[in-house]
Structures are given as structure tokens and as C-alpha cells.
Design an enzyme around this catalytic site. Structure first.
Site, PDB file in Angstrom:
ATOM      1  CD  GLU A   1       1.897 -11.718   2.855  1.00 31.76           C
ATOM      2  OE1 GLU A   1       2.521 -12.746   3.102  1.00 31.76           O
ATOM      3  OE2 GLU A   1       2.003 -11.116   1.788  1.00 31.76           O
TER       4      GLU A   1
ATOM      5  N   GLY B   1       3.916  -4.465  -2.317  1.00 33.98           N
ATOM      6  CA  GLY B   1       3.091  -5.650  -2.520  1.00 33.98           C
ATOM      7  C   GLY B   1       1.714  -5.533  -1.887  1.00 33.98           C
TER       8      GLY B   1
END
Length: 650
Positions: free
Chosen positions: A608, A605
Site C-alpha cells: 500500500e 508489508g
């Protein structure tokens, strides 16, 4: 009674009503906590009705700032525990001996303010009961967790709760679990006997739905004259309001240091509860570490980039730094800060790291006899293009176009998936969909591979709308012809996340050029180069969009966003989008996003990491521009002018 008498009001819920005891408490621990709810025919009538409810308050002692909450005699927030918890200590080596051998030492205090989520789509839901079964259309990042929470709250089976959210307008961690407003909407709907829509106002968003805790960090660092860091010490505390949990990563952030001691304390205050906010704890840790690294570099007379490279154990991040520095033009950076007069520009950098990873997701693939394909998955698209990624994977595996794939997500009636947070969504969903469509394809091939082509299913391939023998492409049929072999029944296959397609660990590096007006203290970010690695990039456009979004949120965190609490009233004084400033169109700099491609690592991912290094890179650029070291964010004009005054006074 006054509220109920208002025409258009359907129902009022108070603390003593059945089922409301766990939602509305008679002792409120922060200003903004829920005490009553109204359902009416229009939002305006509901608002009027709320104002008609007379609430008699007895004011109790309170404290809203973490440093004050730690003082003797401060109002106690929780009945069963002190405001300041026991220190959590993480240490290695002999920190005193490490500092004794250090040639250069730097110690400084750093502060980061409370940061609220400001999701474009506020928290809320629509609740509808049919008999004893509840359907909730919710602005949530976790439909399965919400289903479980509501099932427990109402004491009904999970199967009697259906939660739907296929696409939402931002959450950033604040919508990761069952929320009180979901239960309130469902209570109102059950009592009123009609569906109820409840969306929070912007004010309610700021007060009660979560925030990034503040941090107060006292840091000391020591190094040999060649730049080798030998000792590090950090004491930090912060508050997540009534929820506590304001910790930062426990070891020295980013760098390899043989001797260290980290001591952390969580503090309770009478403020709204914290919630996960894009890379929880990491932006605070990065701000202090990357700021003191710059201060250490100045004292050593070293290039800040060289100091980082010397002490960073992550080979990938070191390579990313080289790439970013070249693209940014770091070699043109002024070696000493510019004068503390006029408008000055400077350059700064910062680094970070995030975990990511995946798991816990299932998916279902359906091939219909007419050739149409459905992919079903209980994940939710939180605005990052999850539906597109799912369609890409299925289309590639089946040899079809994106338009040929029907993606159905965001429904607890579909195979379950974990919450969309922690940069885990793509790394969880992608392998599950890949596994599912691979099995579905082989099962389809198995129906005709031997009888029509005389080969094993593994000898067939699907591409460009055709199915053919890999070793002899002339032996082929169209996808529709292949699907027609199913007869009257669709082929349905369920798969799940499997290891090997994803991993974790996301290093991030940013370079920032900022402009400082030394007369007004105003800082403007001019240019950003953001280098990120997140394994196999599934969709470059979506990936770049996530990096851009993280950088922009990082600029807001570093320059503008600040929750201001009145210590006398106990209330947030800027719960809006006028006084709580977020980044706007005129604040957006030139952003160059650079991908450090590592497809061999699988899917990781990217949500963040890009927010983590921005704020310290800005603060370091401000110092390089004019010599003003600002050790607290947001870097507002008053802080810049105060730092400039110190520079001018020597």
C-alpha cells in the site's frame, strides 16, 4: 427464448430463476448492474446471446455525482436511508482558540476523482460441480472468504466448496471477498451440468467491480510564524456509489496538531460500488494535507520540507525525509516558482503512512524420507512473489536451496490464511512458515539427535545441505541421510502465525521532479525518489518491485485516471483502456527506490504505502515549476491551463 434458440447456447439465467434472486435484481441501482447471464460454447456465441435477450427498462430518477446527491430533491439511492449520512466528527482541543492564536492561516478546497482498479487479469472464475461439491478456480485475493461466501450462497457445507488460486494478475483490493460473478459462474455450471468459465470484460471491470471513492475536502490550517501548526479543520464528503463508505483517516493526516476538528460524510450515488483500492482513503487524505502544507509553507516563507519536519511526530519518517532529500538534491530546488511561460521544471514532496501488520495464517510442513520438502499454505500469490518468500524461509531454516523446496499455496484444502490485502500478506505468512519449519526441523532432529550424536535436538544445526552438531561440525550427516531416519512415513507438522516476527506501521516519503509545458498544460514526471520503511525486507527485488508499482500507480492516479460519468445518462462514458487512461511505457520516469532498513521490527508489508504520497508530490512539483496550484486530481492539462491563467491574471 431467442438466446436459448441460438446454436451453441447451453443455459440462460434470469432474475426469477431459482437461486438468481440475490444476484439479479429487478430494480437496478447503477448502469452496468447484472440482470442476466448466459453460458455458451464460445465467448462470441455468449456475447451474441446476451444481445438477443430483450430487457424492458423503466427509467427511475438517478444521480451519479456526490455533490448533486446531497442537494434537496435529489433522487434517493437507497430505500431505507438518505443519500448523505450523518456527519462523523473527530475532534481534539479547541479549534476556534487554535485558529485565534495562529499567525498565518490557509484555507482551500481539494478534490480527488473516482479511481478504478484496472487489474491486468480481470475478475472471473471457472466453476465445476461434481455431484453436490463445487470447485472454483477464481481470480481472488481471498480463497477462504470466497469459500465461505459460496458455501452460504448455495447452502452447502464449507467442506463441499474448494477454491483454488495459486497465482493471479492483480487485484489491488477489488478481489478481497466473494464476488457476484463467482456465484453466477457456479449457477451457470450447475444448471448446464458442465464446467463454466466466466471472465469479465474490461468494460464490466470499470462498471461493476469496484473503485476508489472520490473526495471533496474543505481544509483550513493555522500556524504560528515559526511554523508550529496550532489548528486544523477539515470537512470532507465523497461517494462509494451504491456502497457508500467513502471516509478518510479521521485525525489530521501525518502531523501533530493540538486543536483539530474533522467532519466526514458518506454519500450514496447511482454508481458502481466502491471496493478497497491500495491504501483505501490514504491517497485522498495525503493529497489534501500535503498540498495545503505546501501552501502554508509558501505563506510562511518556509521550505516545505522544514515545515513538515517541524510538525511530524514520526522520528523514522523525519530521518527518511533527510535521506530522500539528500539523494534527490532538494537543496537545488528553486525557492520561488518558475515563470508561467515555456517549459518549466519543479520539485515537490509528499509523505504518507500505512498500518500493515499480520496474523490469522497457518501453514504445514512436510519432510519426506527421501529428503524432499513441501510447504503448504492456504494463502494466494497475488503477483507479489509470496511463493518465493515461503521458499526462502524454508530453505534457510533447513539449510537447503530454493530449488529443494516445493511450495503449494492457493488452495482451501491447505491450512487457512487470511486474504491478501492491506499489506498484511508477507507479515502474516512469513511468521507462520517460520514457526512451522522450525518445529518440523526440531521434530526431525528429535528422531536421531540422541541416538546418533548423543546431543539434544537443540544442539544440532542444518546448513549447506548438512545436519551437524553446532559445537562440533565434524559430527554431521547429509540432509538426505537425516531425512532417511524417518523410515517410511513423512514428517508432517502444522504451525501458525506467532507474534514477534512481524509488526505494523509503514511511513513513506517521495520526492518528485516534474516538467510542465505551460503552453499545453501537459505535465510529465521526470524523476522520483521513493523512501520506504517496512521492517525486515524479505526479498529486496520483490520489495523494490512493489515500491515501483505503487509509484507508477500513484502517477496514474495523479495525472491520468478519472472515471467520467454522464449525469444525463447515468453511465460511465470511458469504461475502456482508450478513454480511461492509465500510465504507459512512455510515461515512466526514473525511479530511485531507497530502503530505510529496520530489520529489528520484523516483517511488515509494502504493497500500500508507495501509492500514497505520489499525487500530492506531483501537484507540489507543478506549483514549484510554474506557480500554478492545481487542487484537483488528476492534474490534467485543462486544470493546469486554468491555474496558469489565474497566475497570469494575478
Amino acid at each position: 427464448t431467442q438466446a436459448m434458440a441460438l446454436p451453441g447456447v447451453k443455459v440462460v439465467i434470469l432474475p426469477d430463476d431459482e437461486g438468481a434472486g440475490d444476484l439479479f435484481r429487478r430494480e437496478c441501482r447503477y448502469a452496468g448492474q447484472e440482470v442476466a447471464a448466459v453460458a455458451a460454447m464460445t465467448p462470441e456465441i455468449a456475447e451474441d446471446a446476451l444481445h438477443l435477450i430483450e430487457v424492458e427498462y423503466t427509467e427511475l430518477p438517478f444521480v451519479v455525482h456526490a455533490d448533486k446527491a446531497m442537494e434537496n430533491g435529489a433522487a434517493q439511492v437507497q430505500d431505507d436511508r438518505p443519500n448523505a449520512g450523518e456527519p462523523r466528527v473527530n475532534e481534539q482541543g479547541d479549534v476556534n482558540a487554535g485558529f485565534a492564536e495562529a499567525d498565518v492561516k490557509v484555507d482551500a478546497d481539494y478534490k480527488t476523482e473516482v479511481h478504478t482498479h484496472v487489474s491486468l487479469e480481470t475478475h472471473g472464475s471457472i466453476a465445476h460441480w461434481e455431484g453436490g461439491k463445487l470447485t472454483l478456480w477464481a481470480s481472488t485475493q481471498a480463497i477462504s472468504a470466497t469459500q465461505g461466501g459460496l458455501s452460504q450462497f448455495f447452502g452447502i457445507p464449507n467442506s463441499d466448496v474448494r477454491v483454488i488460486k495459486d497465482h493471479m494478475g492483480g487485484g489491488f483490493g477489488s478481489k478481497l471477498g466473494p464476488r457476484p460473478e463467482y456465484a453466477v459462474a457456479a449457477l451457470l455450471a450447475r444448471k448446464a451440468g458442465v464446467p463454466v468459465k466466466l471472465m469479465l470484460t474490461r468494460k464490466e471491470e470499470h462498471l461493476t467491480t469496484g473503485n476508489r471513492p472520490d473526495s471533496f475536502q474543505s481544509v483550513e490550517i493555522g500556524a504560528k510564524s515559526d511554523g508550529t501548526i496550532v489548528a486544523y479543520k477539515r470537512k470532507n464528503f465523497g461517494s462509494g456509489g451504491i456502497a457508500g463508505r467513502a471516509g478518510l483517516p479521521g485525525a489530521p493526516y501525518l502531523y501533530e496538531i493540538p486543536n483539530f476538528r474533522v467532519e466526514q460524510i458518506d454519500v450514496y450515488t447511482h454508481g458502481g460500488p466502491q471496493a478497497a483500492l491500495r491504501a483505501p482513503g490514504h491517497p485522498q487524505a495525503a493529497f489534501a494535507m500535503e498540498s495545503i502544507m505546501d501552501e502554508l509553507a509558501v505563506k510562511l516563507g518556509m521550505d516545505p520540507m522544514e515545515l513538515r519536519q517541524k510538525n511530524d511526530p514520526d522520528e523514522t519518517r523525519r530521518e527518511m525525509v533527510k535521506i530522500g532529500a539528500e539523494k534527490f538534491g532538494w537543496s537545488k530546488r528553486r525557492q520561488t516558482p518558475g515563470p508561467a511561460t515555456g517549459i518549466q521544471r519543479g520539485m515537490g514532496m509528499g509523505s504518507g503512512v500505512w498500518g500493515g501488520g499480520g496474523g490469522r495464517t497457518k501453514a504445514e510442513g512436510v519432510i519426506h524420507p527421501d529428503g524432499s520438502v513441501e510447504i503448504r499454505c492456504g494463502t494466494q500469490d497475488v503477483g507479489v512473489g509470496t511463493k518465493t518468500v515461503i521458499a526462502q524461509i524454508a530453505a534457510e531454516e533447513f539449510g537447503l536451496t530454493l530449488e529443494d523446496i516445493i511450495v503449494k499455496i492457493g488452495d482451501t484444502n491447505y491450512p487457512p490464511s487470511g486474504g491478501s490485502g492491506g499489506s498484511t500478506t508477507c507479515a502474516s505468512v512469513s511468521p507462520a512458515v517460520k514457526n512451522t519449519v522450525q518445529m518440523a526441523k526440531l521434530k526431525l532432529f528429535d528422531t536421531f539427535a540422541s541416538s546418533i550424536f548423543g546431543v539434544s535436538p537443540h544442539d544440532l544445526e542444518a546448513k549447506d545441505g548438512k545436519v551437524f552438531v553446532t559445537s562440533n561440525p565434524s559430527k554431521s550427516m547429509t540432509w538426505q541421510q537425516a531425512a532417511a531416519q524417518l523410515g517410511d512415513e513423512p514428517l508432517i507438522v502444522q504451525g501458525q502465525w506467532v507474534p514477534g516476527y512481524s509488526s505494523s506501521g509503514v511511513p513513506t516519503v517521495q520526492f518528485v521532479e516534474a516538467e510542465v509545458n505551460t503552453a499545453t498544460g501537459v505535465v510529465k514526471v521526470i524523476r522520483v525518489v521513493a523512501v520506504n520503511s517496512s521492517g525486515l525486507i524479505m526479498n529486496p527485488l520483490l520489495w523494490e518491485s512493489q515500491v515501483n508499482g505503487g509509484v507508477l500507480m500513484g502517477i496514474g492516479y495523479g495525472l491520468y485516471e478519472e472515471r467520467i460519468m454522464d449525469p444525463r445518462a447515468g453511465y460511465m462514458v470511458n469504461p475502456n483502456l482508450e478513454a480511461y487512461r492509465v500510465i504507459g511505457a512512455m510515461d515512466i520516469p526514473e525511479i530511485e527506490v531507497v530502503a530505510y532498513d529496520q530489520p529489528e521490527r520484523g516483517v511488515i508489508g509494502i504493497g500500500e504505502p508507495p501509492i500514497i504520497p505520489t499525487a500530492p508530490a506531483i501537484a507540489n512539483a507543478v506549483y514549484n515549476a510554474c506557480g500554478a496550484r492545481v487542487r484537483a486530481i488528476p492534474v490534467t492539462p485543462d486544470k493546469v491551463l486554468a491555474a496558469l491563467a489565474e497566475v497570469r491574471e494575478g
